[in-house]
Design an enzyme around this catalytic site. Structure first.
Site, PDB file in Angstrom:
ATOM      1  N   HIS A   1     -23.110  -6.356   6.887  1.00 53.04           N
ATOM      2  CA  HIS A   1     -23.094  -6.926   5.536  1.00 53.04           C
ATOM      3  C   HIS A   1     -23.385  -5.891   4.457  1.00 53.04           C
ATOM      4  O   HIS A   1     -23.122  -6.122   3.283  1.00 53.04           O
ATOM      5  CB  HIS A   1     -24.110  -8.069   5.442  1.00 53.04           C
ATOM      6  CG  HIS A   1     -23.682  -9.292   6.188  1.00 53.04           C
ATOM      7  ND1 HIS A   1     -23.171 -10.407   5.576  1.00 53.04           N
ATOM      8  CD2 HIS A   1     -23.641  -9.557   7.514  1.00 53.04           C
ATOM      9  CE1 HIS A   1     -22.852 -11.319   6.483  1.00 53.04           C
ATOM     10  NE2 HIS A   1     -23.134 -10.831   7.671  1.00 53.04           N
TER      11      HIS A   1
ATOM     12  N   ASP B   1     -24.021  -1.738  -3.114  1.00 51.93           N
ATOM     13  CA  ASP B   1     -24.114  -3.094  -2.589  1.00 51.93           C
ATOM     14  C   ASP B   1     -22.967  -3.310  -1.616  1.00 51.93           C
ATOM     15  O   ASP B   1     -21.842  -2.868  -1.885  1.00 51.93           O
ATOM     16  CB  ASP B   1     -23.984  -4.107  -3.747  1.00 51.93           C
ATOM     17  CG  ASP B   1     -24.838  -5.350  -3.528  1.00 51.93           C
ATOM     18  OD1 ASP B   1     -25.063  -5.716  -2.368  1.00 51.93           O
ATOM     19  OD2 ASP B   1     -25.257  -5.960  -4.536  1.00 51.93           O
TER      20      ASP B   1
HETATM   21  P1  ADQ Z   1     -27.874  -9.784  -0.764  1.00 58.81           P
HETATM   22  O1  ADQ Z   1     -28.357  -8.382  -0.934  1.00 58.81           O
HETATM   23  O2  ADQ Z   1     -28.917 -10.820  -0.699  1.00 58.81           O
HETATM   24  O3  ADQ Z   1     -26.899  -9.920   0.514  1.00 58.81           O
HETATM   25  P2  ADQ Z   1     -25.874 -11.042  -2.683  1.00 58.81           P
HETATM   26  O4  ADQ Z   1     -24.578 -11.014  -1.968  1.00 58.81           O
HETATM   27  O5  ADQ Z   1     -25.705 -10.761  -4.139  1.00 58.81           O
HETATM   28  O6  ADQ Z   1     -26.900 -10.010  -2.067  1.00 58.81           O
HETATM   29  O7  ADQ Z   1     -26.660 -12.467  -2.743  1.00 58.81           O
HETATM   30  C1  ADQ Z   1     -26.849 -13.344  -1.781  1.00 58.81           C
HETATM   31  C2  ADQ Z   1     -27.107 -14.800  -2.269  1.00 58.81           C
HETATM   32  O8  ADQ Z   1     -28.462 -15.037  -2.704  1.00 58.81           O
HETATM   33  C3  ADQ Z   1     -26.201 -15.284  -3.390  1.00 58.81           C
HETATM   34  O9  ADQ Z   1     -25.621 -16.471  -2.926  1.00 58.81           O
HETATM   35  C4  ADQ Z   1     -27.133 -15.560  -4.589  1.00 58.81           C
HETATM   36  O10 ADQ Z   1     -26.780 -16.687  -5.339  1.00 58.81           O
HETATM   37  C5  ADQ Z   1     -28.478 -15.765  -3.942  1.00 58.81           C
HETATM   38  N1  ADQ Z   1     -29.526 -15.220  -4.824  1.00 58.81           N
HETATM   39  C6  ADQ Z   1     -29.725 -13.923  -5.121  1.00 58.81           C
HETATM   40  N2  ADQ Z   1     -30.769 -13.813  -5.988  1.00 58.81           N
HETATM   41  C7  ADQ Z   1     -31.217 -15.057  -6.227  1.00 58.81           C
HETATM   42  C8  ADQ Z   1     -32.266 -15.591  -7.058  1.00 58.81           C
HETATM   43  N3  ADQ Z   1     -33.019 -14.785  -7.792  1.00 58.81           N
HETATM   44  N4  ADQ Z   1     -32.456 -16.926  -7.056  1.00 58.81           N
HETATM   45  C9  ADQ Z   1     -31.649 -17.726  -6.313  1.00 58.81           C
HETATM   46  N5  ADQ Z   1     -30.657 -17.279  -5.521  1.00 58.81           N
HETATM   47  C10 ADQ Z   1     -30.432 -15.967  -5.486  1.00 58.81           C
HETATM   48  C11 ADQ Z   1     -26.351  -9.058   1.532  1.00 58.81           C
HETATM   49  C12 ADQ Z   1     -25.720  -7.762   1.038  1.00 58.81           C
HETATM   50  C13 ADQ Z   1     -24.624  -8.063   0.022  1.00 58.81           C
HETATM   51  C14 ADQ Z   1     -23.590  -9.028   0.622  1.00 58.81           C
HETATM   52  C15 ADQ Z   1     -24.284 -10.243   1.258  1.00 58.81           C
HETATM   53  C16 ADQ Z   1     -23.303 -11.114   2.033  1.00 58.81           C
HETATM   54  O11 ADQ Z   1     -26.700  -6.886   0.491  1.00 58.81           O
HETATM   55  O12 ADQ Z   1     -23.987  -6.876  -0.413  1.00 58.81           O
HETATM   56  O13 ADQ Z   1     -22.720  -9.472  -0.402  1.00 58.81           O
HETATM   57  O14 ADQ Z   1     -25.296  -9.822   2.168  1.00 58.81           O
HETATM   58  O15 ADQ Z   1     -22.587 -10.360   2.973  1.00 58.81           O
END
Ligand code: ADQ
Length: 465
Positions: free
Chosen positions: A159, A367
């Protein structure tokens, strides 16, 4: 149809609203196929309990899915999870060699927990099961399963980004990590850039050769690999959007900020997300474009994350001080430029917040993909949509070419880009949004799951054969 066995570090509760891309994707896949979702329970076990035995696995059945979880000991949590996964692999894979802490005890714990997971999982497997392993915590899991005699089809999806060969090679065990990937039948990455890094690494560091059928041969084995950019579940998101919570949120934001232009940032509080750089650019915007004074308001939500690690503590302090300085230097009695909230927001409220915002700032330094970028676009009114300012270093930038792309290290450029986003004419906003939504629709989470599993199915020649 074969049973699907998904393995990830954490297992999400399918009763709750999905907590991010992985959880949504897995839940959706399993509804169709049934199966097992295996991983860490999130709990630390009593020191007296013996690890690695089948009795250590807790099984809960939810519909046609069995959630199988194991606890970790405190030592395993410290070495495997905090140590190797989050103090070595996470920083290095996000290009932050300066934050990596190489320590032999960490890699030992990482191997041990992967072996423990393999033993616990192996006891639950049937010969036809298709196993899909997720993310950097579990790279050697297939090797451990193969050592136990498992010859099922096994796929792996990373991921997070894969760094360029010379960055990856800084990890003392880099050769072992990459060799571990060859125990899989299929290895999936988020982007073509990651795929390029993988093949360049293999060309430079091994005597391997790329085969005409899309596989790479090295370490006496062949593995299929490719880019499978993860997407969002548009139907689930549309449902959220119609929820009372989302509508209330939208109405409240529109009322509260009727005289303002809202910008939004939603992230985990993580150094890869470029939050201090984003605030510096917002500050520069206020300095250089005074029409934004008393007008532009940035709502930055940063969910607490990995608080047991020092680097996250430092970031928290830096954010408090940057936000405090902007508000005290520019704020008025009736206007706070930055609303910084160090909490997560209920998922049902997110669409309302996205839709009430004119601009989203998704500006990570690195990311894997970034799902917030896609969620923001999906929540917009197509007749009057907001604008996405997106870092060129987010995996999503490979797909979302019509966004306003920025270099988050360049404060002036980012400030100008935000200005352009805030002043973009409606025709341009509508056209860009339509183009971006076409991409998001074509490459949604269902496409991602189907593509990956179909490719795993067709990886006929087993990597371990
Ligand atoms: P993350 O680093 O967690 O994931 P991201 O893909 O932006 O990054 O977000 C994941 C989820 O968490 C989103 O659905 C978002 O809505 C939710 N979220 C984030 N911050 C939040 C907050 N403050 N309050 C509520 N909800 C929140 C990892 C990788 C990414 C990759 C994903 C999926 O780092 O690059 O896109 O996995 O593969």
């Amino acid at each position: 149809m074969s049973r699907l066995v998904v393995v990830s570090n954490r297992v999400a509760n399918p009763h709750r609203a999905a907590a991010g891309g992985l959880a949504v994707a897995v839940r959706e896949s399993m509804r169709e196929t049934g199966g097992i979702w295996f991983g860490w329970s999130g709990r630390l076990q009593e020191e007296t309990q013996s690890p690695g035995t089948e009795e250590g696995v807790k099984i809960e059945t939810v519909g046609n899915v069995r959630l199988a979880t194991v606890d970790l000991s405190r030592a395993e949590y410290e070495t495997y999870y905090l140590g190797y996964a989050n103090n070595v692999l996470w920083p290095v894979f996000h290009y932050r060699l300066d934050l990596a802490q190489f320590d032999e005890r960490y890699v030992e714990g990482y191997r041990r927990v992967n072996r423990k997971f393999a033993q616990a999982l192996h006891a639950l497997l049937e010969p036809d099961d298709v196993i899909w392993i997720h993310d950097y915590h579990l790279i050697p899991l297939a090797t451990e399963l193969r050592a136990l005699g498992c010859d099922n089809r096994i796929g792996f999806f990373l991921h997070i980004p894969l760094p360029p060969p010379l960055v990856l090679a800084a990890i003392p065990e880099h050769a072992w990590l990459v060799r571990s990937l060859f125990a899989y039948d299929l290895v999936g990455f988020q982007t073509e850039t990651d795929v390029t890094h993988f093949t360049r690494y293999l060309e430079v560091e091994t005597n391997g050769t790329q085969l005409p059928d899309g596989k790479f041969h090295a370490f006496g084995r062949s593995v299929r690999f490719g880019a499978f950019p993860i997407g969002i579940d548009l139907d689930e998101f549309a449902k959220l959007e119609r929820s009372r919570e989302a509508m209330d949120m939208f109405d409240r934001m529109r009322e509260e900020y009727s005289r303002r232009q809202l910008l939004v940032g939603i992230d985990r509080l993580d150094y890869s997300k470029g939050l201090p750089q984003r605030l510096q650019a917002f500050r520069r915007l206020l300095e250089c474009h005074e029409e934004n004074l008393n007008r532009a308001t940035l709502i930055q939500i940063a969910a607490p994350s990995r608080e047991d690690l020092d680097a996250y503590d430092d970031l928290r302090r830096e954010m408090d001080s940057l936000c405090g300085a902007i508000n005290s230097d520019f704020g008025e009695l009736d206007w706070m430029p930055v609303r910084y909230i160090h909490r997560s927001v209920a998922r049902k409220r997110l669409p309302g917040l996205y839709r009430a915002s004119r601009v989203a700032l998704v500006t990570p330094l690195r990311d894997g993909m970034n799902l917030v970028a896609k969620e923001f676009l999906a929540a917009q009114d197509p007749a009057d949509p907001g604008v996405l300012v997106l870092s060129r270093f987010a995996g999503a930038a490979e797909q979302l070419k019509e966004a306003v792309l920025v270099n988050p290290y360049d404060t002036n450029e980012m400030a100008e880009a935000i200005h352009r986003a805030l002043t973009m004419p409606i025709e341009e906003r509508v056209a860009k949004h339509a183009a971006l939504m076409a991409t998001i629709r074509s490459y949604d989470v269902h496409w991602w799951r189907r593509r990956f599993l179909a490719e795993l199915e067709s990886a006929t020649e087993s990597a371990h054969a």
